[in-house]
Motif scaffolding. Structure first.
Motif, PDB file in Angstrom:
ATOM      1  N   PHE A  72     -43.939 -16.458  22.739  1.00 55.25           N
ATOM      2  CA  PHE A  72     -43.128 -17.008  21.649  1.00 55.25           C
ATOM      3  C   PHE A  72     -41.816 -17.560  22.197  1.00 55.25           C
ATOM      4  O   PHE A  72     -41.193 -16.932  23.074  1.00 55.25           O
ATOM      5  N   ASN A  73     -41.389 -18.692  21.652  1.00 63.40           N
ATOM      6  CA  ASN A  73     -40.030 -19.153  21.939  1.00 63.40           C
ATOM      7  C   ASN A  73     -39.030 -18.179  21.339  1.00 63.40           C
ATOM      8  O   ASN A  73     -39.322 -17.497  20.351  1.00 63.40           O
ATOM      9  N   VAL A  74     -37.854 -18.125  21.926  1.00 61.66           N
ATOM     10  CA  VAL A  74     -36.783 -17.299  21.372  1.00 61.66           C
ATOM     11  C   VAL A  74     -36.500 -17.744  19.932  1.00 61.66           C
ATOM     12  O   VAL A  74     -36.460 -18.948  19.636  1.00 61.66           O
ATOM     13  N   SER A  75     -36.343 -16.783  19.022  1.00 62.46           N
ATOM     14  CA  SER A  75     -36.049 -17.019  17.598  1.00 62.46           C
ATOM     15  C   SER A  75     -37.170 -17.741  16.860  1.00 62.46           C
ATOM     16  O   SER A  75     -36.937 -18.349  15.816  1.00 62.46           O
ATOM     17  N   SER A  76     -38.395 -17.656  17.387  1.00 67.32           N
ATOM     18  CA  SER A  76     -39.531 -18.299  16.719  1.00 67.32           C
ATOM     19  C   SER A  76     -40.591 -17.265  16.363  1.00 67.32           C
ATOM     20  O   SER A  76     -40.818 -16.305  17.101  1.00 67.32           O
ATOM     21  N   TYR A 111     -42.419  -7.517  18.763  1.00 64.85           N
ATOM     22  CA  TYR A 111     -41.099  -7.195  19.312  1.00 64.85           C
ATOM     23  C   TYR A 111     -40.090  -8.283  18.936  1.00 64.85           C
ATOM     24  O   TYR A 111     -40.441  -9.458  18.772  1.00 64.85           O
ATOM     25  N   TYR A 112     -38.838  -7.878  18.829  1.00 69.08           N
ATOM     26  CA  TYR A 112     -37.753  -8.828  18.576  1.00 69.08           C
ATOM     27  C   TYR A 112     -36.468  -8.274  19.144  1.00 69.08           C
ATOM     28  O   TYR A 112     -36.381  -7.075  19.472  1.00 69.08           O
ATOM     29  N   THR A 113     -35.457  -9.127  19.300  1.00 70.58           N
ATOM     30  CA  THR A 113     -34.149  -8.695  19.780  1.00 70.58           C
ATOM     31  C   THR A 113     -33.112  -8.922  18.694  1.00 70.58           C
ATOM     32  O   THR A 113     -33.293  -9.757  17.802  1.00 70.58           O
ATOM     33  N   SER A 114     -32.026  -8.181  18.776  1.00 77.94           N
ATOM     34  CA  SER A 114     -31.011  -8.230  17.720  1.00 77.94           C
ATOM     35  C   SER A 114     -30.217  -9.531  17.720  1.00 77.94           C
ATOM     36  O   SER A 114     -29.548  -9.842  16.729  1.00 77.94           O
ATOM     37  N   ASP A 115     -30.279 -10.317  18.802  1.00 81.86           N
ATOM     38  CA  ASP A 115     -29.512 -11.567  18.828  1.00 81.86           C
ATOM     39  C   ASP A 115     -30.368 -12.790  18.483  1.00 81.86           C
ATOM     40  O   ASP A 115     -29.899 -13.927  18.571  1.00 81.86           O
ATOM     41  N   GLU A 116     -31.615 -12.581  18.059  1.00 78.42           N
ATOM     42  CA  GLU A 116     -32.448 -13.709  17.633  1.00 78.42           C
ATOM     43  C   GLU A 116     -32.176 -14.037  16.170  1.00 78.42           C
ATOM     44  O   GLU A 116     -31.783 -13.174  15.382  1.00 78.42           O
ATOM     45  N   GLY A 126     -39.865  -9.600  14.531  1.00 76.06           N
ATOM     46  CA  GLY A 126     -40.994  -8.891  15.119  1.00 76.06           C
ATOM     47  C   GLY A 126     -42.145  -8.785  14.146  1.00 76.06           C
ATOM     48  O   GLY A 126     -43.313  -8.982  14.508  1.00 76.06           O
ATOM     49  N   PHE A 127     -41.841  -8.479  12.890  1.00 75.98           N
ATOM     50  CA  PHE A 127     -42.884  -8.380  11.866  1.00 75.98           C
ATOM     51  C   PHE A 127     -43.550  -9.739  11.662  1.00 75.98           C
ATOM     52  O   PHE A 127     -44.771  -9.829  11.531  1.00 75.98           O
ATOM     53  N   ALA A 128     -42.750 -10.793  11.654  1.00 80.49           N
ATOM     54  CA  ALA A 128     -43.305 -12.144  11.475  1.00 80.49           C
ATOM     55  C   ALA A 128     -44.221 -12.509  12.643  1.00 80.49           C
ATOM     56  O   ALA A 128     -45.258 -13.162  12.452  1.00 80.49           O
ATOM     57  N   ARG A 129     -43.856 -12.095  13.865  1.00 80.65           N
ATOM     58  CA  ARG A 129     -44.715 -12.363  15.024  1.00 80.65           C
ATOM     59  C   ARG A 129     -46.035 -11.595  14.909  1.00 80.65           C
ATOM     60  O   ARG A 129     -47.103 -12.122  15.236  1.00 80.65           O
ATOM     61  N   ALA A 130     -45.962 -10.352  14.448  1.00 79.10           N
ATOM     62  CA  ALA A 130     -47.183  -9.567  14.253  1.00 79.10           C
ATOM     63  C   ALA A 130     -48.079 -10.223  13.209  1.00 79.10           C
ATOM     64  O   ALA A 130     -49.312 -10.246  13.363  1.00 79.10           O
ATOM     65  N   ILE A 131     -47.490 -10.766  12.146  1.00 75.71           N
ATOM     66  CA  ILE A 131     -48.258 -11.463  11.111  1.00 75.71           C
ATOM     67  C   ILE A 131     -48.969 -12.685  11.704  1.00 75.71           C
ATOM     68  O   ILE A 131     -50.150 -12.945  11.416  1.00 75.71           O
ATOM     69  N   ALA A 132     -48.270 -13.439  12.547  1.00 79.21           N
ATOM     70  CA  ALA A 132     -48.865 -14.632  13.160  1.00 79.21           C
ATOM     71  C   ALA A 132     -50.057 -14.261  14.030  1.00 79.21           C
ATOM     72  O   ALA A 132     -51.108 -14.922  13.990  1.00 79.21           O
ATOM     73  N   LEU A 153     -37.668  -3.151  17.529  1.00 74.77           N
ATOM     74  CA  LEU A 153     -36.520  -3.789  18.181  1.00 74.77           C
ATOM     75  C   LEU A 153     -36.601  -3.533  19.679  1.00 74.77           C
ATOM     76  O   LEU A 153     -36.715  -2.389  20.124  1.00 74.77           O
ATOM     77  N   MET A 154     -36.553  -4.606  20.485  1.00 79.32           N
ATOM     78  CA  MET A 154     -36.652  -4.503  21.946  1.00 79.32           C
ATOM     79  C   MET A 154     -35.567  -5.359  22.590  1.00 79.32           C
ATOM     80  O   MET A 154     -35.819  -6.452  23.095  1.00 79.32           O
TER      81      MET A 154
END
Length: 302
Positions: A72-76, A111-116, A126-132, A153-154
């Motif tokens: 995934f691209n950052v923030s995507s 997974y996601y980071t707090s600065d995205e 992270g939830f949106a990535r899991a859905i995709a 959160l990672m």
């Protein structure tokens, strides 16, 4: 030896010693005889190594592992294509495994980071990535009712040229024994407190509260688990203008909300949109405040 001879010999020794020490210790001196300043050593910054997570699962006799994964691209929330053939092969083997083990589920953790930046309808990226990823697996043949989605959160993740390598993990588990009861509670929760959106049809985004994001996540989960479930979207208007035109306006608002949910991974086949126009006000149209409340789109389950 005379005194004069001795003095000359000492002078010669002194000259030779001077030449020797000049050659040995002043070889870097300039023409002026002054030593050049030492050059400052600059240490290049160390670039942290990008993190990478594999597509790996195991459960008793079943195991599959490849270093490839969804990227995934950052923030995507949209994974990059094409997906590795190794991942496709892994999903195909999972499809066979789940067909033979209907009591099993796959848990997908995004997974996601707090600065995205999270520009999705879900509580976090992270939830949106899991859905995709869940939707992609469902397209390949794994039943959505055997897929669970969650997030983590990672902040230790490090991208490679603005791309996160495999920010999703997988595990195999058992279906919850109380799943049917839990889904009933979820259904009643959504029906008792439907999602109400207020926006103009010209807008391209919907600004959701965290509570509304969680409600969309709940709706998405229910749709995955219940085969004949649908999300119902109804557009409403105030009584300004012609009633027939307001019916069209209400439908436009409902369709806009439908498109929004589709962009966030909910299948069009699972969505029904309709309009009530100005026929079901919840407040008086005699005031601007009342009209604002009537201009709403309601999202619930069938």
């Amino acid at each position: 030896m005379t005194k004069t001879t001795t003095n000359l010999l000492l002078m010669l020794i002194t000259i030779l010693a001077g030449v020797y020490f000049y050659v040995m210790y002043c070889s870097s001196c300039g023409a002026s005889g002054q030593e050049e300043p030492m050059q400052e050593t600059v240490t290049a910054p160390v670039t942290p190594k990008a993190t990478s997570y594999p597509f790996a699962l195991s459960d008793g006799a079943y195991a599959y592992n490849t270093n490839d994964n969804y990227n995934f691209n950052v923030s995507s929330s949209s994974f990059l294509t094409p997906v590795s053939q190794n991942v496709i092969d892994g999903i195909a083997s999972l499809r066979t495994f789940f067909a033979e083990n209907t009591g099993k589920v796959i848990n997908i953790t995004g997974y996601y980071t707090s600065d995205e930046n999270n520009n999705t309808a879900y509580p976090d990226l992270g939830f949106a990535r899991a859905i995709a990823v869940k939707n992609h697996m469902a397209e390949i043949g794994i039943p959505s009712n055997q897929i669970n989605t969650t997030s983590k959160l990672m902040d230790e993740m490090i991208p490679q040229e603005a791309v996160y390598l495999g920010p999703v993990s997988f595990s195999i588990g058992e279906k919850a024994e109380d799943e049917e009861a839990a889904l009933k509670v979820l259904y009643e929760k959504v029906k008792a407190n439907p999602l109400v959106l207020y926006f103009d049809t010209a807008e391209t985004t919907i600004d959701l509260t965290m509570e509304q994001r969680q409600e969309i996540a709940d709706i998405s989960r229910y749709l995955d688990k219940v085969a004949d479930a649908k999300v119902i979207i109804v557009g409403h208007t105030d009584d300004t203008g012609d009633a027939e035109n307001n019916m069209v306006l209400g439908q436009n608002r409902a369709d806009f909300a439908k498109d929004y949910l589709m962009r966030n991974g909910i299948s069009a086949a699972k969505i029904s949109s309709t309009s009530k126009g100005q026929t079901e006000p919840i407040a008086s149209n005699a005031t601007e405040e009342g009209k604002a409340k009537n201009r709403r789109t309601v999202v619930t389950l069938n």
